[in-house]
Each structure stands twice: as C-alpha cells, then as structure tokens.
Design a protein around this motif. Sequence first.
Motif, PDB file in Angstrom:
ATOM      1  N   VAL A 164       0.843  -1.203   0.000  1.00 26.62           N
ATOM      2  CA  VAL A 164       0.000   0.000   0.000  1.00 26.62           C
ATOM      3  C   VAL A 164       0.874   1.248   0.000  1.00 26.62           C
ATOM      4  N   ASP A 165       0.641   2.153  -0.942  1.00 22.45           N
ATOM      5  CA  ASP A 165       1.476   3.342  -1.050  1.00 22.45           C
ATOM      6  C   ASP A 165       1.059   4.436  -0.073  1.00 22.45           C
ATOM      7  N   VAL A 166      -0.238   4.619   0.083  1.00 24.73           N
ATOM      8  CA  VAL A 166      -0.726   5.687   0.969  1.00 24.73           C
ATOM      9  C   VAL A 166      -1.680   5.107   2.002  1.00 24.73           C
ATOM     10  N   MET A 167      -1.398   5.347   3.266  1.00 25.61           N
ATOM     11  CA  MET A 167      -2.294   4.924   4.344  1.00 25.61           C
ATOM     12  C   MET A 167      -2.465   6.117   5.277  1.00 25.61           C
ATOM     13  N   ILE A 168      -3.704   6.557   5.442  1.00 22.06           N
ATOM     14  CA  ILE A 168      -3.960   7.682   6.350  1.00 22.06           C
ATOM     15  C   ILE A 168      -5.121   7.306   7.258  1.00 22.06           C
ATOM     16  N   GLY A 169      -4.890   7.342   8.550  1.00 21.63           N
ATOM     17  CA  GLY A 169      -5.980   7.027   9.475  1.00 21.63           C
ATOM     18  C   GLY A 169      -5.487   6.939  10.902  1.00 21.63           C
ATOM     19  N   PRO A 170      -6.423   6.810  11.842  1.00 23.96           N
ATOM     20  CA  PRO A 170      -6.057   6.783  13.258  1.00 23.96           C
ATOM     21  C   PRO A 170      -5.704   5.379  13.754  1.00 23.96           C
ATOM     22  N   GLY A 171      -5.439   5.311  15.055  1.00 22.54           N
ATOM     23  CA  GLY A 171      -5.168   4.035  15.706  1.00 22.54           C
ATOM     24  C   GLY A 171      -3.762   3.940  16.283  1.00 22.54           C
ATOM     25  N   ARG A 172      -3.043   5.080  16.323  1.00 23.82           N
ATOM     26  CA  ARG A 172      -1.630   5.049  16.734  1.00 23.82           C
ATOM     27  C   ARG A 172      -1.412   4.384  18.094  1.00 23.82           C
ATOM     28  N   ALA A 173      -2.177   4.809  19.094  1.00 24.98           N
ATOM     29  CA  ALA A 173      -1.952   4.281  20.448  1.00 24.98           C
ATOM     30  C   ALA A 173      -2.240   2.785  20.510  1.00 24.98           C
ATOM     31  N   ALA A 174      -3.387   2.364  19.952  1.00 20.53           N
ATOM     32  CA  ALA A 174      -3.781   0.955  20.023  1.00 20.53           C
ATOM     33  C   ALA A 174      -2.830   0.067  19.223  1.00 20.53           C
ATOM     34  N   ILE A 175      -2.395   0.548  18.055  1.00 17.47           N
ATOM     35  CA  ILE A 175      -1.495  -0.253  17.211  1.00 17.47           C
ATOM     36  C   ILE A 175      -0.123  -0.378  17.873  1.00 17.47           C
TER      37      ILE A 175
END
Length: 370
Positions: A164-175
Amino acid sequence: MKKVLLAILLTPALLTAQGRAKNVVLFLADAGGISTITAASLHATGTPRGLSIQQMPHIALSDTTTASQLVTDSAAGMTAIVTGQRTHNGVIAQGPDAVRGKSDGTPLKTILEYAEQRGLATGLVSNDSLTGATPASLYAHVNDRGQSAAIFQQAFAPRFGDGVDVMIGPGRAAITKALATAGVDIGTVSATARRPIHAALSEVPADARRAIVLLDSSAFDLEEAVLAAHRILSRNKKGYFLMVEGDTHTDNVRQGLDRMVALDKVVARMSTTVGRDTLVLFAADHSFDIQIRGGLLGKPLLEGLEAEEAKAAEEKRRNIRIPAVRMDNAHTGEPVMVAATGPGADRVRGYMQNTDLFRVMLSAFGWKEN
Ligand SMILES: [Zn+2]
C-alpha cells in the motif's frame, strides 16, 4: 440530422459509463445502509434525498450475507467487496476454510493487490483505524480481525508489488500497544521497511509518492486527507486504486449521521476532482438498526435526542427512542445501496451481491481474475 446530433450528444455519456477506468475510488460507508443514508439526508437537508450519493447516475442494491451468517461484520463484508469471495465474520481476506481465531484459510487476492501487481498506486484513508477490519481486508490476510499487530506488519510485507502506497488514518496508540505486546517496536517496523510513519498529514513531503500517516484520533479532516491521498496517488502515470472508509455506525446517532453527511461531501468533492477516467463507487458493508419511525417534514429529525440519550445512559441501555427515530444498536442483514459514476458504472444495476462489486472494479480496470 437530428438523429446524428442526438447520437453525438449521447455517445460520450455512454462511453463514460461503459469504458475502461484508469483509476478506481471506492467509498465505503461502514454501517451506512439505506436507513442511515435517508436519516442523514433528513438530518442535514430536511429532505429525504438531499445527499449527493443519492443523485449518482447508477444505483443498485447489494445483498450483504456472509458465507455462513445472515448479518455480516465489517471483516466478512469488506472481504466480499474487495476479493469477490464470501467468508465468515471476523475473517480478513481469507476463504471460508478459515476458522476465526483458530486456523488460517486460503488467502484471497484483493483488488488492491491486483492493482499493486500491475504497478498502479494504491491507497486507503479511514476514520476508523488503519488496522480496522475495513482497510485491513485490502492488505492483510488473517483469521481474526482482532490480530492488529499481525495486520499492521502485513502492510509492510506485501504479497504483490511494493504494498500500500498511501495509508492515512487513526489508531496510533492501540497499534503501538498491540505491537509492543507482540514484542515489536513500531520504529523498527518503520526502519526495516524504510517507510516513515508520520504522525500528521503536515509531515508528508510535498513531492511524496508514498506516505503512511498514523494519527492519534479519528477527529481529523477526512476531505483534506482524501484530497492529499489523491494528490499523491495521481503521480503514478499507470493509475491508482483508493479506498476511503467513513465510519457511519449510528450507535452514537448524531455522530453517525454527521459522519455520513461528511462522507457524502467528500464523495461529491472527489467526483468533481477526479477525471473522467475514474470510476467512483459508493458502497456499504452492512446496514445498521436505525429506523425512521415517525416525524414530520420541516421538523428536526433528532428532536429530543439529548434528553433520550441521558435517560438511556441512566437506565444502562444502548437503544434510543425519539419521536422520529428508533435505534437498536446492531448491524442488520437487509441489502444496502451501491452507487457509481464514471467508466464501468453501468455495471452497477439491479439486485447485486456484495461480491459483484469486486468484479465491477476489476472489469472497470479491464482486468481478468487470476
Ligand atoms: Zn462494518
């Protein structure tokens, strides 16, 4: 003479709906069934068909059942849409031979992987989580949607192309936490793959051809993120595939409807931003148990909501009853709306299956299943 003129006038429109697409943009309203769309329209515009997705030239219904269950979750729902194969709830892009949480099934090739294999640019934007079941179904293959550490790492270990070239989204803390539990450091993942994991859209270099933006919160400007993704992906001359997920679950009624309206605005903006060589597809993975049960035109749809929510919280229940709306807090199994515009959009018609959407996209690109 008149006939000739009519033929000339009609031909471009026909060619547009039937031709080949260089690019495909798939908008996925998570839990955005027909009742949610109608309620969002009434909520935002006071009319039952005031959203731009309701004005799209090609509209169909899509069945949403899984390989075994009558009511789908996002994992089986998205797997069907992006691989053309049904599986069981909880399973991400693996066949029905998978047993959730126990054993892997056959990996299913996703439309994003077809695009990667052919050298196109690929991207996803979500306001749920980058490892949520919807985006994960495009780039990961696991037997349980809860395996977010494995899901995230698979984004850096593509089966086709360079991933995947572009990924934009939340989840930083959980990941980050899930990776740590698995003994993996997010910085190491980034360094090993030589792919910076940005914390904000503003950190992405102006001339980037790839970008991963892992945000803290789902409260970001979806339209700005989608336009940025589009700008980056458009730099690939071969074309691109982009998926945009808008979380429209109406367990929080006002937030869900507002998010549907926001997603609709992004669809409208993108439909005029992309060229005539782009298929724009709108779909939902499943519906949700929100229903219009009364109300009057000219009155706010959500009148009485805040008082009812306070009462529901006090009574420790998750359902909502206001004069115009009933919400019973669960996915539902009825068909959802699919809408399309651009080359290949004419294949969106009638009473389809969710798996047909994969073939709509594949045919629009002019590719065969392999
Ligand atoms: Zn869903």
